[in-house]
Design a protein around this motif. Structure first.
Motif, PDB file in Angstrom:
ATOM      1  N   ALA A 164      62.021  34.603  19.382  1.00  0.00           N
ATOM      2  CA  ALA A 164      61.593  34.871  20.759  1.00  0.00           C
ATOM      3  C   ALA A 164      60.921  33.616  21.319  1.00  0.00           C
ATOM      4  CB  ALA A 164      60.635  36.059  20.813  1.00  0.00           C
ATOM      5  N   LYS A 165      61.402  33.165  22.467  1.00  0.00           N
ATOM      6  CA  LYS A 165      60.840  31.976  23.102  1.00  0.00           C
ATOM      7  C   LYS A 165      60.552  32.277  24.566  1.00  0.00           C
ATOM      8  CE  LYS A 165      63.622  28.874  20.183  1.00  0.00           C
ATOM      9  NZ  LYS A 165      64.556  27.720  20.173  1.00  0.00           N
ATOM     10  N   ALA A 166      59.455  31.715  25.068  1.00  0.00           N
ATOM     11  CA  ALA A 166      59.095  31.904  26.473  1.00  0.00           C
ATOM     12  C   ALA A 166      58.239  30.730  26.920  1.00  0.00           C
ATOM     13  CB  ALA A 166      58.345  33.221  26.678  1.00  0.00           C
ATOM     14  N   GLY A 167      58.259  30.453  28.212  1.00  0.00           N
ATOM     15  CA  GLY A 167      57.455  29.339  28.690  1.00  0.00           C
ATOM     16  C   GLY A 167      57.398  29.250  30.206  1.00  0.00           C
ATOM     17  N   VAL A 168      56.460  28.427  30.660  1.00  0.00           N
ATOM     18  CA  VAL A 168      56.250  28.159  32.080  1.00  0.00           C
ATOM     19  C   VAL A 168      56.235  26.645  32.275  1.00  0.00           C
ATOM     20  CG1 VAL A 168      54.710  28.448  34.064  1.00  0.00           C
ATOM     21  CG2 VAL A 168      54.896  30.276  32.349  1.00  0.00           C
ATOM     22  N   LEU A 169      57.133  26.136  33.091  1.00  0.00           N
ATOM     23  CA  LEU A 169      57.234  24.713  33.386  1.00  0.00           C
ATOM     24  C   LEU A 169      56.852  24.473  34.840  1.00  0.00           C
ATOM     25  CD1 LEU A 169      60.728  24.076  31.722  1.00  0.00           C
ATOM     26  CD2 LEU A 169      58.470  23.963  30.637  1.00  0.00           C
ATOM     27  N   GLY A 170      56.407  23.251  35.148  1.00  0.00           N
ATOM     28  CA  GLY A 170      56.016  22.959  36.519  1.00  0.00           C
ATOM     29  C   GLY A 170      56.157  21.494  36.871  1.00  0.00           C
ATOM     30  N   TRP A 171      56.263  21.223  38.182  1.00  0.00           N
ATOM     31  CA  TRP A 171      56.338  19.851  38.681  1.00  0.00           C
ATOM     32  C   TRP A 171      55.936  19.835  40.156  1.00  0.00           C
ATOM     33  CZ3 TRP A 171      60.414  22.920  37.339  1.00  0.00           C
ATOM     34  CH2 TRP A 171      61.346  23.246  38.329  1.00  0.00           C
ATOM     35  N   ILE A 172      55.623  18.657  40.662  1.00  0.00           N
ATOM     36  CA  ILE A 172      55.225  18.459  42.052  1.00  0.00           C
ATOM     37  C   ILE A 172      56.367  17.810  42.815  1.00  0.00           C
ATOM     38  CG2 ILE A 172      53.607  17.317  43.620  1.00  0.00           C
ATOM     39  CD1 ILE A 172      52.276  19.475  42.049  1.00  0.00           C
ATOM     40  N   GLU A 173      56.671  18.355  43.999  1.00  0.00           N
ATOM     41  CA  GLU A 173      57.689  17.768  44.868  1.00  0.00           C
ATOM     42  C   GLU A 173      57.051  17.350  46.190  1.00  0.00           C
ATOM     43  OE1 GLU A 173      61.086  20.263  45.393  1.00  0.00           O
ATOM     44  OE2 GLU A 173      61.487  20.457  43.242  1.00  0.00           O
ATOM     45  N   ILE A 174      57.544  16.259  46.738  1.00  0.00           N
ATOM     46  CA  ILE A 174      57.045  15.736  48.003  1.00  0.00           C
ATOM     47  C   ILE A 174      58.232  15.369  48.881  1.00  0.00           C
ATOM     48  CG2 ILE A 174      56.829  13.386  47.047  1.00  0.00           C
ATOM     49  CD1 ILE A 174      54.378  13.022  48.882  1.00  0.00           C
ATOM     50  N   GLY A 218      68.460  38.100  17.736  1.00  0.00           N
ATOM     51  CA  GLY A 218      68.080  39.141  16.802  1.00  0.00           C
ATOM     52  C   GLY A 218      67.340  40.257  17.520  1.00  0.00           C
ATOM     53  N   ASP A 219      66.521  40.980  16.797  1.00  0.00           N
ATOM     54  CA  ASP A 219      65.743  42.073  17.380  1.00  0.00           C
ATOM     55  C   ASP A 219      64.445  41.487  17.915  1.00  0.00           C
ATOM     56  OD1 ASP A 219      64.606  44.415  18.139  1.00  0.00           O
ATOM     57  OD2 ASP A 219      64.858  45.441  16.223  1.00  0.00           O
ATOM     58  N   ALA A 220      64.436  41.122  19.188  1.00  0.00           N
ATOM     59  CA  ALA A 220      63.293  40.402  19.750  1.00  0.00           C
ATOM     60  C   ALA A 220      63.191  40.651  21.255  1.00  0.00           C
ATOM     61  CB  ALA A 220      63.418  38.905  19.478  1.00  0.00           C
ATOM     62  N   GLU A 221      62.007  40.405  21.790  1.00  0.00           N
ATOM     63  CA  GLU A 221      61.753  40.486  23.227  1.00  0.00           C
ATOM     64  C   GLU A 221      60.920  39.276  23.633  1.00  0.00           C
ATOM     65  OE1 GLU A 221      60.528  44.499  24.742  1.00  0.00           O
ATOM     66  OE2 GLU A 221      60.405  44.928  22.590  1.00  0.00           O
ATOM     67  N   ALA A 222      61.096  38.818  24.868  1.00  0.00           N
ATOM     68  CA  ALA A 222      60.311  37.687  25.377  1.00  0.00           C
ATOM     69  C   ALA A 222      60.233  37.765  26.893  1.00  0.00           C
ATOM     70  CB  ALA A 222      60.928  36.358  24.948  1.00  0.00           C
ATOM     71  N   GLU A 223      59.079  37.386  27.416  1.00  0.00           N
ATOM     72  CA  GLU A 223      58.884  37.391  28.861  1.00  0.00           C
ATOM     73  C   GLU A 223      57.779  36.402  29.223  1.00  0.00           C
ATOM     74  OE1 GLU A 223      58.073  40.586  32.502  1.00  0.00           O
ATOM     75  OE2 GLU A 223      57.432  41.061  30.462  1.00  0.00           O
ATOM     76  N   ALA A 224      57.953  35.714  30.349  1.00  0.00           N
ATOM     77  CA  ALA A 224      56.932  34.814  30.883  1.00  0.00           C
ATOM     78  C   ALA A 224      56.653  35.206  32.329  1.00  0.00           C
ATOM     79  CB  ALA A 224      57.389  33.361  30.813  1.00  0.00           C
ATOM     80  N   VAL A 225      55.391  35.302  32.687  1.00  0.00           N
ATOM     81  CA  VAL A 225      55.009  35.637  34.062  1.00  0.00           C
ATOM     82  C   VAL A 225      53.870  34.715  34.495  1.00  0.00           C
ATOM     83  CG1 VAL A 225      55.694  38.063  33.836  1.00  0.00           C
ATOM     84  CG2 VAL A 225      53.353  37.391  33.300  1.00  0.00           C
ATOM     85  N   VAL A 226      53.739  34.543  35.795  1.00  0.00           N
ATOM     86  CA  VAL A 226      52.641  33.752  36.341  1.00  0.00           C
ATOM     87  C   VAL A 226      51.780  34.632  37.229  1.00  0.00           C
ATOM     88  CG1 VAL A 226      53.858  31.557  36.207  1.00  0.00           C
ATOM     89  CG2 VAL A 226      54.051  32.953  38.271  1.00  0.00           C
ATOM     90  N   GLY A 227      50.501  34.284  37.302  1.00  0.00           N
ATOM     91  CA  GLY A 227      49.557  35.015  38.132  1.00  0.00           C
ATOM     92  C   GLY A 227      49.030  34.140  39.246  1.00  0.00           C
ATOM     93  N   ASN A 228      47.717  33.977  39.287  1.00  0.00           N
ATOM     94  CA  ASN A 228      47.092  33.182  40.336  1.00  0.00           C
ATOM     95  C   ASN A 228      47.442  31.706  40.179  1.00  0.00           C
ATOM     96  OD1 ASN A 228      45.671  35.418  41.479  1.00  0.00           O
ATOM     97  ND2 ASN A 228      44.252  35.313  39.754  1.00  0.00           N
ATOM     98  N   ARG A 229      47.590  31.027  41.314  1.00  0.00           N
ATOM     99  CA  ARG A 229      47.909  29.593  41.310  1.00  0.00           C
ATOM    100  C   ARG A 229      47.096  28.907  42.405  1.00  0.00           C
ATOM    101  NH1 ARG A 229      52.045  32.772  41.176  1.00  0.00           N
ATOM    102  NH2 ARG A 229      52.631  32.532  43.356  1.00  0.00           N
ATOM    103  N   THR A 230      46.577  27.734  42.094  1.00  0.00           N
ATOM    104  CA  THR A 230      45.863  26.931  43.084  1.00  0.00           C
ATOM    105  C   THR A 230      46.316  25.484  42.963  1.00  0.00           C
ATOM    106  OG1 THR A 230      44.002  26.423  41.604  1.00  0.00           O
ATOM    107  CG2 THR A 230      43.819  28.415  42.936  1.00  0.00           C
ATOM    108  N   MET A 231      46.149  24.713  44.036  1.00  0.00           N
ATOM    109  CA  MET A 231      46.406  23.281  43.959  1.00  0.00           C
ATOM    110  C   MET A 231      45.466  22.545  44.909  1.00  0.00           C
ATOM    111  SD  MET A 231      49.906  21.016  44.045  1.00  0.00           S
ATOM    112  CE  MET A 231      50.425  21.406  45.713  1.00  0.00           C
ATOM    113  N   VAL A 232      44.783  21.551  44.382  1.00  0.00           N
ATOM    114  CA  VAL A 232      43.885  20.702  45.149  1.00  0.00           C
ATOM    115  C   VAL A 232      44.543  19.340  45.308  1.00  0.00           C
ATOM    116  CG1 VAL A 232      41.619  19.597  45.214  1.00  0.00           C
ATOM    117  CG2 VAL A 232      41.858  21.928  44.294  1.00  0.00           C
TER     118      VAL A 232
END
Length: 211
Positions: free
Chosen positions: A51-61, A186-200
């Motif tokens: 089971a694999k899960a993740g959150v990736l991010g980047w800045i665009e301009i 195989g017999d597995a479950e995986a999930e990734a979720v995001v909650g609150n986000r801020t950017m300064v």
């Protein structure tokens, strides 16, 4: 989010992302009834789970600093004018759940690889030998033995990363982009979720008149 400058400024982007990863893997060690040696390990019949899960991010301009196109801010401090931002999840993660060699603009806010593999054959063979000593009629009840391993993980955390874009001129739009991924085998479950986000967003150096 919009920024503007009359001179070439260096801007600092400080996003923070709250995320939660859920992973569960289960394995019967290739048992599931019958001796382990009678099982075909190549079929992954209960031998392993992933089971694999993740959150990736980047800045665009986008704006005067990029000629009007969306471009990514590199982690080494420049605007990547040559590379297009990721357009689909497959640009970042393979079909096997492994991350590609990420661009110098993409960071992992949260990732997990949960892997479970074990072989019940030794246990079953030991029980079978014991039964041979106990039962005079030669009967064996190994096929009734079932041992199950089940691992469960759910975490929640907030993580951040700082980008700096040097030489930013004019008026520009800025956005934080991200990708969620999950993979199971195989017999597995995986999930990734995001909650609150801020950017300064702030200049690297404040004007002299600002105390």
């Amino acid at each position: 989010m919009k920024t503007s400058s009359s001179d070439q400024d260096s801007l600092v982007f400080q996003p923070t992302v709250e995320s939660s990863l859920f992973t569960r893997v289960e394995s019967d060690g290739g048992g599931g009834g019958g001796k382990g040696k009678d099982k075909d390990k190549d079929t992954n019949d209960g031998w392993e789970s992933i089971a694999k899960a993740g959150v990736l991010g980047w800045i665009e301009i986008r704006g005067d600093a990029t000629g009007g196109d969306w471009r990514m801010v590199s982690v080494d401090g420049h605007i990547n004018q040559e590379q297009q931002p990721p357009q689909r999840l497959g640009d970042l993660v393979g079909t096997d759940g492994n991350l590609h060699e990420l661009a110098d603009s993409v960071v992992a806010f949260d990732t997990r690889d949960l892997y479970l593999e074990w072989d019940i054959q030794d246990l079953l063979d030991a029980v079978s030998e014991l039964q041979d000593e106990v039962f005079d009629d030669g009967d064996s009840y190994t096929e009734e033995i079932e041992v199950l391993l089940d691992l469960y993980m759910r975490t929640r955390s907030a993580n951040g990363f700082n980008w700096i874009a040097r030489g930013v001129t004019g008026t520009n739009d800025v956005r934080l982009q991200g990708a969620l991924y999950d993979f199971t085998d195989g017999d597995a479950e995986a999930e990734a979720v995001v909650g609150n986000r801020t950017m300064v967003i702030s200049p690297e150096k404040l004007p002299h008149e600002v105390a």
